[in-house]
Scaffold this motif. Sequence first.
Motif, PDB file in Angstrom:
ATOM      1  N   LEU A  91      40.015  23.091  46.954  1.00  0.00           N
ATOM      2  CA  LEU A  91      38.593  23.163  47.286  1.00  0.00           C
ATOM      3  C   LEU A  91      37.857  24.204  46.463  1.00  0.00           C
ATOM      4  N   ASN A  92      38.559  25.254  46.032  1.00  0.00           N
ATOM      5  CA  ASN A  92      37.913  26.267  45.186  1.00  0.00           C
ATOM      6  C   ASN A  92      37.522  25.683  43.837  1.00  0.00           C
ATOM      7  N   LYS A  93      38.428  24.913  43.218  1.00  0.00           N
ATOM      8  CA  LYS A  93      38.097  24.260  41.940  1.00  0.00           C
ATOM      9  C   LYS A  93      36.974  23.255  42.119  1.00  0.00           C
ATOM     10  N   ALA A  94      37.028  22.500  43.216  1.00  0.00           N
ATOM     11  CA  ALA A  94      35.985  21.517  43.485  1.00  0.00           C
ATOM     12  C   ALA A  94      34.624  22.204  43.604  1.00  0.00           C
ATOM     13  N   ALA A  95      34.575  23.286  44.362  1.00  0.00           N
ATOM     14  CA  ALA A  95      33.312  24.009  44.551  1.00  0.00           C
ATOM     15  C   ALA A  95      32.816  24.596  43.231  1.00  0.00           C
ATOM     16  N   ALA A  96      33.722  25.142  42.423  1.00  0.00           N
ATOM     17  CA  ALA A  96      33.320  25.718  41.130  1.00  0.00           C
ATOM     18  C   ALA A  96      32.722  24.650  40.211  1.00  0.00           C
ATOM     19  N   LEU A  97      33.295  23.451  40.221  1.00  0.00           N
ATOM     20  CA  LEU A  97      32.753  22.365  39.397  1.00  0.00           C
ATOM     21  C   LEU A  97      31.378  21.932  39.895  1.00  0.00           C
ATOM     22  N   MET A  98      31.213  21.839  41.220  1.00  0.00           N
ATOM     23  CA  MET A  98      29.905  21.462  41.771  1.00  0.00           C
ATOM     24  C   MET A  98      28.854  22.523  41.464  1.00  0.00           C
ATOM     25  N   GLU A  99      29.252  23.781  41.571  1.00  0.00           N
ATOM     26  CA  GLU A  99      28.305  24.863  41.264  1.00  0.00           C
ATOM     27  C   GLU A  99      27.899  24.797  39.794  1.00  0.00           C
ATOM     28  N   ARG A 100      28.876  24.574  38.924  1.00  0.00           N
ATOM     29  CA  ARG A 100      28.571  24.472  37.487  1.00  0.00           C
ATOM     30  C   ARG A 100      27.605  23.320  37.216  1.00  0.00           C
ATOM     31  N   GLY A 101      27.841  22.183  37.839  1.00  0.00           N
ATOM     32  CA  GLY A 101      26.942  21.042  37.672  1.00  0.00           C
ATOM     33  C   GLY A 101      25.555  21.318  38.229  1.00  0.00           C
ATOM     34  N   ALA A 102      25.498  21.962  39.391  1.00  0.00           N
ATOM     35  CA  ALA A 102      24.214  22.254  40.034  1.00  0.00           C
ATOM     36  C   ALA A 102      23.375  23.229  39.224  1.00  0.00           C
ATOM     37  N   ASN A 103      24.025  24.102  38.486  1.00  0.00           N
ATOM     38  CA  ASN A 103      23.305  25.123  37.723  1.00  0.00           C
ATOM     39  C   ASN A 103      22.838  24.670  36.347  1.00  0.00           C
ATOM     40  N   GLN A 104      22.958  23.389  36.051  1.00  0.00           N
ATOM     41  CA  GLN A 104      22.476  22.901  34.756  1.00  0.00           C
ATOM     42  C   GLN A 104      20.957  23.020  34.707  1.00  0.00           C
ATOM     43  N   PRO A 105      20.403  23.275  33.528  1.00  0.00           N
ATOM     44  CA  PRO A 105      18.972  23.554  33.429  1.00  0.00           C
ATOM     45  C   PRO A 105      18.062  22.332  33.551  1.00  0.00           C
ATOM     46  N   ASP A 106      18.598  21.132  33.435  1.00  0.00           N
ATOM     47  CA  ASP A 106      17.710  19.972  33.502  1.00  0.00           C
ATOM     48  C   ASP A 106      17.679  19.388  34.906  1.00  0.00           C
ATOM     49  N   ASP A 107      16.875  18.369  35.082  1.00  0.00           N
ATOM     50  CA  ASP A 107      16.718  17.764  36.402  1.00  0.00           C
ATOM     51  C   ASP A 107      17.118  16.289  36.387  1.00  0.00           C
ATOM     52  N   THR A 108      18.144  15.948  35.635  1.00  0.00           N
ATOM     53  CA  THR A 108      18.605  14.568  35.628  1.00  0.00           C
ATOM     54  C   THR A 108      19.187  14.218  36.987  1.00  0.00           C
ATOM     55  N   SER A 109      19.357  12.927  37.219  1.00  0.00           N
ATOM     56  CA  SER A 109      19.831  12.503  38.535  1.00  0.00           C
ATOM     57  C   SER A 109      21.229  13.040  38.844  1.00  0.00           C
ATOM     58  N   TYR A 110      22.092  13.149  37.831  1.00  0.00           N
ATOM     59  CA  TYR A 110      23.433  13.669  38.113  1.00  0.00           C
ATOM     60  C   TYR A 110      23.409  15.157  38.431  1.00  0.00           C
ATOM     61  N   VAL A 111      22.484  15.882  37.841  1.00  0.00           N
ATOM     62  CA  VAL A 111      22.348  17.297  38.186  1.00  0.00           C
ATOM     63  C   VAL A 111      21.873  17.405  39.633  1.00  0.00           C
ATOM     64  N   SER A 112      20.934  16.568  40.022  1.00  0.00           N
ATOM     65  CA  SER A 112      20.468  16.569  41.421  1.00  0.00           C
ATOM     66  C   SER A 112      21.599  16.198  42.373  1.00  0.00           C
ATOM     67  N   LEU A 113      22.449  15.264  41.958  1.00  0.00           N
ATOM     68  CA  LEU A 113      23.588  14.891  42.789  1.00  0.00           C
ATOM     69  C   LEU A 113      24.570  16.058  42.913  1.00  0.00           C
ATOM     70  N   ALA A 114      24.794  16.773  41.817  1.00  0.00           N
ATOM     71  CA  ALA A 114      25.665  17.959  41.869  1.00  0.00           C
ATOM     72  C   ALA A 114      25.048  19.021  42.784  1.00  0.00           C
ATOM     73  N   ARG A 115      23.730  19.155  42.766  1.00  0.00           N
ATOM     74  CA  ARG A 115      23.053  20.120  43.642  1.00  0.00           C
ATOM     75  C   ARG A 115      23.248  19.732  45.106  1.00  0.00           C
ATOM     76  N   TYR A 116      23.193  18.448  45.386  1.00  0.00           N
ATOM     77  CA  TYR A 116      23.452  17.981  46.754  1.00  0.00           C
ATOM     78  C   TYR A 116      24.877  18.349  47.179  1.00  0.00           C
ATOM     79  N   HIS A 117      25.853  18.021  46.340  1.00  0.00           N
ATOM     80  CA  HIS A 117      27.246  18.316  46.689  1.00  0.00           C
ATOM     81  C   HIS A 117      27.492  19.822  46.794  1.00  0.00           C
ATOM     82  N   TRP A 118      26.880  20.606  45.925  1.00  0.00           N
ATOM     83  CA  TRP A 118      27.020  22.061  45.986  1.00  0.00           C
ATOM     84  C   TRP A 118      26.406  22.583  47.280  1.00  0.00           C
ATOM     85  N   GLY A 119      25.244  22.057  47.643  1.00  0.00           N
ATOM     86  CA  GLY A 119      24.599  22.462  48.893  1.00  0.00           C
ATOM     87  C   GLY A 119      25.442  22.141  50.106  1.00  0.00           C
ATOM     88  N   THR A 120      26.057  20.959  50.123  1.00  0.00           N
ATOM     89  CA  THR A 120      26.900  20.612  51.270  1.00  0.00           C
ATOM     90  C   THR A 120      28.165  21.469  51.306  1.00  0.00           C
TER      91      THR A 120
END
Length: 172
Positions: A88-117
């Motif tokens: 779960l630590n690796k999973a969370a680190a990957l979601m955080e990395r995806g969520a912190n991307q500078p653009d607002d593409t749909s996959y970045v928004s999806l990573a932000r959702y998963h990071w938030g959950t």
Amino acid sequence: MTFILRSAYGFALALAAPVTSASELGYDAYIDSAKRIKCMYGYVTAKTGNFDAARQIFEDCIARWNDVYLMIWLAQMHESGSGVPVDLNKAAALMERGANQPDDTSYVSLARYHWGTALAEGRGVKKDWQTARRWLLRASEGGQSEADEYLMRMDLSAETKPPTDYNNKRAP
């Protein structure tokens, strides 16, 4: 007659061409590829259950191209234990990395959702509802309707708990 000769010549060339081996058609052939299309094959590889090859492709695509979609896939593999040990630590680190991307593409928004959950549930990270709420709001602004639903469930859950202040003490 010319057409027949050309056709026969083309058929002879086809017979003389090297035969593609089965291994070149398999997903394993894309593990070491430097071509960006390999990332799409990683997804298909995971869907067919070849998780070891998928993991290798995902890791390379993430390293080379910072592929957010594959960060999400690899994180979900680590959450579920699909082809890799549950981490779960690796999973969370990957979601955080995806969520912190500078653009607002749909996959970045999806990573932000998963990071938030992950933050809301404490999956691989310390539970933090306030930070989770901020990430879920960003995901919602990016078009993730699942974030809206999750925020509503958080609000309903918060209504059933005693109020607390920012120091985690009970409010007067």
